[in-house]
Design an enzyme around this catalytic site. Structure first.
Site, mmCIF file in Angstrom:
data_model
loop_
_atom_site.group_PDB
_atom_site.id
_atom_site.type_symbol
_atom_site.label_atom_id
_atom_site.label_comp_id
_atom_site.label_asym_id
_atom_site.label_seq_id
_atom_site.Cartn_x
_atom_site.Cartn_y
_atom_site.Cartn_z
ATOM 1 N N HIS A 16 -0.890 6.241 9.170
ATOM 2 C CA HIS A 16 0.468 6.252 9.722
ATOM 3 C C HIS A 16 0.411 6.528 11.213
ATOM 4 O O HIS A 16 1.105 5.927 12.008
ATOM 5 C CB HIS A 16 1.313 7.327 9.042
ATOM 6 C CG HIS A 16 1.569 7.011 7.614
ATOM 7 N ND1 HIS A 16 2.747 6.487 7.189
ATOM 8 C CD2 HIS A 16 0.779 7.108 6.534
ATOM 9 C CE1 HIS A 16 2.685 6.273 5.886
ATOM 10 N NE2 HIS A 16 1.490 6.645 5.474
ATOM 11 N N ASP A 123 8.929 7.892 10.963
ATOM 12 C CA ASP A 123 8.442 7.038 9.887
ATOM 13 C C ASP A 123 9.101 7.497 8.590
ATOM 14 O O ASP A 123 9.829 8.493 8.571
ATOM 15 C CB ASP A 123 6.909 6.961 9.830
ATOM 16 C CG ASP A 123 6.264 8.230 9.310
ATOM 17 O OD1 ASP A 123 6.971 9.108 8.782
ATOM 18 O OD2 ASP A 123 5.034 8.338 9.422
ATOM 19 N N ALA A 347 -16.679 0.622 5.719
ATOM 20 C CA ALA A 347 -17.039 -0.592 6.463
ATOM 21 C C ALA A 347 -16.144 -0.726 7.697
ATOM 22 O O ALA A 347 -14.975 -0.342 7.636
ATOM 23 C CB ALA A 347 -16.820 -1.815 5.570
ATOM 24 N N GLN A 349 -13.913 -2.581 8.813
ATOM 25 C CA GLN A 349 -13.221 -3.709 8.172
ATOM 26 C C GLN A 349 -12.751 -4.808 9.147
ATOM 27 O O GLN A 349 -12.990 -5.986 8.907
ATOM 28 C CB GLN A 349 -12.024 -3.187 7.367
ATOM 29 C CG GLN A 349 -11.241 -4.298 6.704
ATOM 30 C CD GLN A 349 -10.192 -3.777 5.764
ATOM 31 O OE1 GLN A 349 -10.511 -3.106 4.797
ATOM 32 N NE2 GLN A 349 -8.939 -4.072 6.030
ATOM 33 N N ASN A 368 -1.904 -2.677 6.278
ATOM 34 C CA ASN A 368 -2.779 -2.922 7.438
ATOM 35 C C ASN A 368 -3.855 -3.932 7.078
ATOM 36 O O ASN A 368 -4.177 -4.815 7.870
ATOM 37 C CB ASN A 368 -3.435 -1.622 7.916
ATOM 38 C CG ASN A 368 -2.418 -0.689 8.520
ATOM 39 O OD1 ASN A 368 -1.683 -1.068 9.425
ATOM 40 N ND2 ASN A 368 -2.344 0.525 7.996
ATOM 41 N N GLU A 372 -4.544 -7.526 8.800
ATOM 42 C CA GLU A 372 -5.869 -7.834 9.365
ATOM 43 C C GLU A 372 -6.417 -9.123 8.752
ATOM 44 O O GLU A 372 -6.976 -9.970 9.439
ATOM 45 C CB GLU A 372 -6.834 -6.658 9.130
ATOM 46 C CG GLU A 372 -6.501 -5.463 10.026
ATOM 47 C CD GLU A 372 -7.134 -4.145 9.574
ATOM 48 O OE1 GLU A 372 -8.118 -4.164 8.802
ATOM 49 O OE2 GLU A 372 -6.639 -3.077 10.000
ATOM 50 N N ALA A 387 0.607 3.332 -4.376
ATOM 51 C CA ALA A 387 1.726 3.263 -3.402
ATOM 52 C C ALA A 387 2.483 1.934 -3.564
ATOM 53 O O ALA A 387 2.810 1.550 -4.689
ATOM 54 C CB ALA A 387 1.224 3.467 -1.983
ATOM 55 N N GLN A 389 1.287 -1.032 -2.963
ATOM 56 C CA GLN A 389 0.315 -2.138 -2.942
ATOM 57 C C GLN A 389 0.586 -3.196 -4.016
ATOM 58 O O GLN A 389 0.322 -4.382 -3.797
ATOM 59 C CB GLN A 389 -1.111 -1.569 -3.063
ATOM 60 C CG GLN A 389 -1.488 -0.728 -1.847
ATOM 61 C CD GLN A 389 -2.542 0.319 -2.138
ATOM 62 O OE1 GLN A 389 -3.191 0.299 -3.182
ATOM 63 N NE2 GLN A 389 -2.711 1.266 -1.223
HETATM 64 N N1 UDP Z 1 -10.611 0.572 6.733
HETATM 65 C C1 UDP Z 1 -11.829 0.381 7.303
HETATM 66 N N2 UDP Z 1 -12.938 0.515 6.526
HETATM 67 C C2 UDP Z 1 -12.902 0.842 5.217
HETATM 68 C C3 UDP Z 1 -11.626 1.041 4.638
HETATM 69 C C4 UDP Z 1 -10.501 0.893 5.413
HETATM 70 O O1 UDP Z 1 -11.950 0.063 8.503
HETATM 71 O O2 UDP Z 1 -13.960 0.938 4.586
HETATM 72 C C5 UDP Z 1 -9.374 0.433 7.590
HETATM 73 C C6 UDP Z 1 -8.742 -0.940 7.426
HETATM 74 O O3 UDP Z 1 -9.272 -1.860 8.357
HETATM 75 C C7 UDP Z 1 -7.261 -0.632 7.695
HETATM 76 C C8 UDP Z 1 -7.104 0.807 7.213
HETATM 77 O O4 UDP Z 1 -8.417 1.366 7.181
HETATM 78 O O5 UDP Z 1 -6.982 -0.687 9.091
HETATM 79 C C9 UDP Z 1 -6.509 0.881 5.823
HETATM 80 O O6 UDP Z 1 -5.136 0.703 5.899
HETATM 81 P P1 UDP Z 1 -4.312 0.017 4.739
HETATM 82 O O7 UDP Z 1 -2.889 0.057 5.125
HETATM 83 O O8 UDP Z 1 -4.860 -1.315 4.452
HETATM 84 O O9 UDP Z 1 -4.606 0.874 3.455
HETATM 85 P P2 UDP Z 1 -4.567 2.456 3.140
HETATM 86 O O10 UDP Z 1 -5.880 2.995 3.526
HETATM 87 O O11 UDP Z 1 -3.417 3.027 3.921
HETATM 88 O O12 UDP Z 1 -4.392 2.484 1.656
#
Ligand code: UDP
Length: 478
Positions: A16, A123, A347, A349, A368, A372, A387, A389
């Site tokens: 957030h 938020d 990772a 990502q 997010n 991406e 949530a 998703q």
């Molecule tokens: N992310 C990452 N590596 C991982 C897992 C997540 O870089 O192994 C990053 C991903 O690129 C994104 C964020 O963490 O920017 C996850 O946000 P998202 O809203 O998709 O999911 P949340 O983690 O809030 O469930």
């Protein structure tokens, strides 16, 4: 003219905080150099300080002022996972208990006579701070780190509640939700709206009700991807889609495979050949489910990069890397796939999705991650966990036809085991060049990038938002 000041009050959980500050605040400052931004950070107990990642955001944004709000002086805040209330209600109560401290912090800011407060950016979890903004007679804006369709769902909740007066039930028939073209099955609604005893439903109705008092919704989405949802929200407040605002460089949380090992491995794979599996900051599976994924990957024959995280430990909320991931995978799996597969922990990502070797993405559909994947033109096979998703997966597959269905309704705390056959079918469909989803994602990807450049829809919307915000100063000076 006085210096216009905006105050942000986001929830101090990393995604957030990055969503609302990193991207949006920076783009606002790029738009208007006269603006100044202060972020008031509320820590969630038992947190007593910022995590290292958030600290790095604070230190890398010298043009934004960050203030940590002191803990609330109250003994009424329950602990999140040891009590009977759900996380949404817990966070809401934490925010609520910080109102006096937030008011004091804003008072300090406006004491400076060269400053004119023009608005407060909240938020969902900090929506109770609208009361504080009202005390200072400034408008509240809601930053939505979720889809426009989900915003429409939250706005619909109080209307539905006035008619039905009760929470959702798993056996409910499909719902008519104005921001969705299709009727929405109960099994893709967020788990919280079924929860009466833990306060999940109550807190969501509360959020939706408070939303209606905002002057504007700033949505991390773009008009071209969700036109139906955008035009379904017809009455004021204004909706400002300003995205896709995405993180180009992810934090490096890997404790096992490092970023450079992953990059080297990807560099050695053919173009558009790799399936990437990654499930967000909170996603993990038990050993039986990991085994089914492993079987599917083995059978499918595709190259893959699979990020596996272990469940939160020692009272932490977040997942972490396994020290020895081999122990939770089927015997001999890593050896058998070593020529075409890599297993990692956290990772990078965004950088993985940006790599030319990556062709498909099995994702939990966090918003997010969705943005991406669209930005980098890597289609998703949907595997939601919690949530909102499931609703995102439904939006992508059924409403927008921008993803392949692996599952729409899986829930991480349920008992469902997704079998290897189902996983393999979805993977094969995703990786098939002839799948029409690939063309659609390519088209939307270009539209998303165009939305952000000068003259693009989100760029123009951001300009309009800044103008609207600056009108607040003009009004109060009249
Ligand atoms: N992310 C990452 N590596 C991982 C897992 C997540 O870089 O192994 C990053 C991903 O690129 C994104 C964020 O963490 O920017 C996850 O946000 P998202 O809203 O998709 O999911 P949340 O983690 O809030 O469930």
């Amino acid at each position: 003219m006085k210096k216009p000041e905006l105050v942000f009050i986001p929830l101090a959980a990393s995604s957030h905080l990055t969503g609302s500050i990193q991207f949006f605040a920076k783009s606002l400052l790029d738009q208007d150099e006269h603006l100044s931004i202060t972020v008031l950070i509320i820590l969630l107990p038992p947190q007593t300080d910022l995590d290292p990642y958030t600290k790095s955001i604070v230190s890398s944004n010298s043009n934004i002022k960050f203030i940590i709000i002191p803990p609330a002086i109250t003994s009424h805040i329950p602990q999140p996972f040891s009590s009977s209330i759900c996380i949404e209600m817990f966070v809401h109560r934490v925010c609520e208990s910080h109102k006096p401290q937030v008011e004091l912090a804003i008072k300090d800011l406006v004491l400076d006579e060269s400053t004119q407060l023009v608005g407060v950016v909240l938020d969902m979890f900090s929506s109770c701070m609208i009361d504080v903004a009202n005390k200072f007679k400034v408008p509240s804006y809601m930053f939505c780190s979720f889809s426009t369709a989900y915003l429409g769902f939250l706005l619909h909740l109080p209307d539905r509640h006035n008619q039905v007066g009760d929470n959702f039930h798993p056996s409910d028939s499909d719902s008519v939700i104005p921001s969705f073209q299709n009727h929405v099955p109960a099994n893709v609604l967020p788990g919280a709206v079924f929860d009466k005893s833990g306060g999940g439903y109550e807190s969501y109705v509360y959020f939706g009700t408070r939303f209606k008092e905002c002057k504007g919704f700033i949505v991390n989405s773009f008009a071209e991807v969700e036109p139906y949802a955008l035009y379904s929200i017809v009455t004021p407040p204004n909706v400002y889609p300003v995205g896709p605002l995405i993180e180009f460089k992810n934090r490096n949380d890997s404790s096992g495979s490092t970023k450079s090992e992953i990059k080297n491995w990807l560099d050695n794979q053919p173009l558009k050949s790799v399936l990437f599996l990654c499930f967000g900051t909170m996603g993990y599976f038990n050993e039986s489910q990991l085994a089914q994924i492993a079987i599917a990957l083995e059978r499918s024959g595709h190259r893959f990069l699979w990020s596996i995280r272990q469940p939160p430990r020692d009272g932490n909320v977040a997942t972490s890397d396994y020290t020895n991931v081999q122990k939770v995978l089927p015997d001999g799996f890593l050896e058998r796939v070593k020529e075409r597969g890599m297993v990692c922990g956290w990772a990078p990502q965004a950088e993985v999705l940006a790599h030319g070797a990556v062709k498909g993405f099995v994702s939990h559909c966090g918003w997010n991650s969705v943005l991406e994947s669209l930005w980098y033109n890597v289609p998703i096979a949907t595997w939601p966990l919690h949530a909102e998703q499931q609703l995102n997966a439904f939006l992508l597959v059924k409403e927008l036809e921008l993803a392949v269905e692996l599952s729409l309704s899986y829930r991480s705390h349920g008992s469902e085991l997704v079998m290897a056959d189902q996983i393999e079918r979805a993977i094969n469909s995703l990786m098939n060049d002839a799948n029409p989803v690939r063309e659609k994602v390519k088209d939307i990807s270009e539209k998303g990038r165009n939305a952000m450049i000068k003259g693009g829809s989100s760029f123009v919307t951001l300009e309009k938002l800044v103008q609207d915000m600056l009108q607040n100063i003009n009004k109060s000076e009249q």
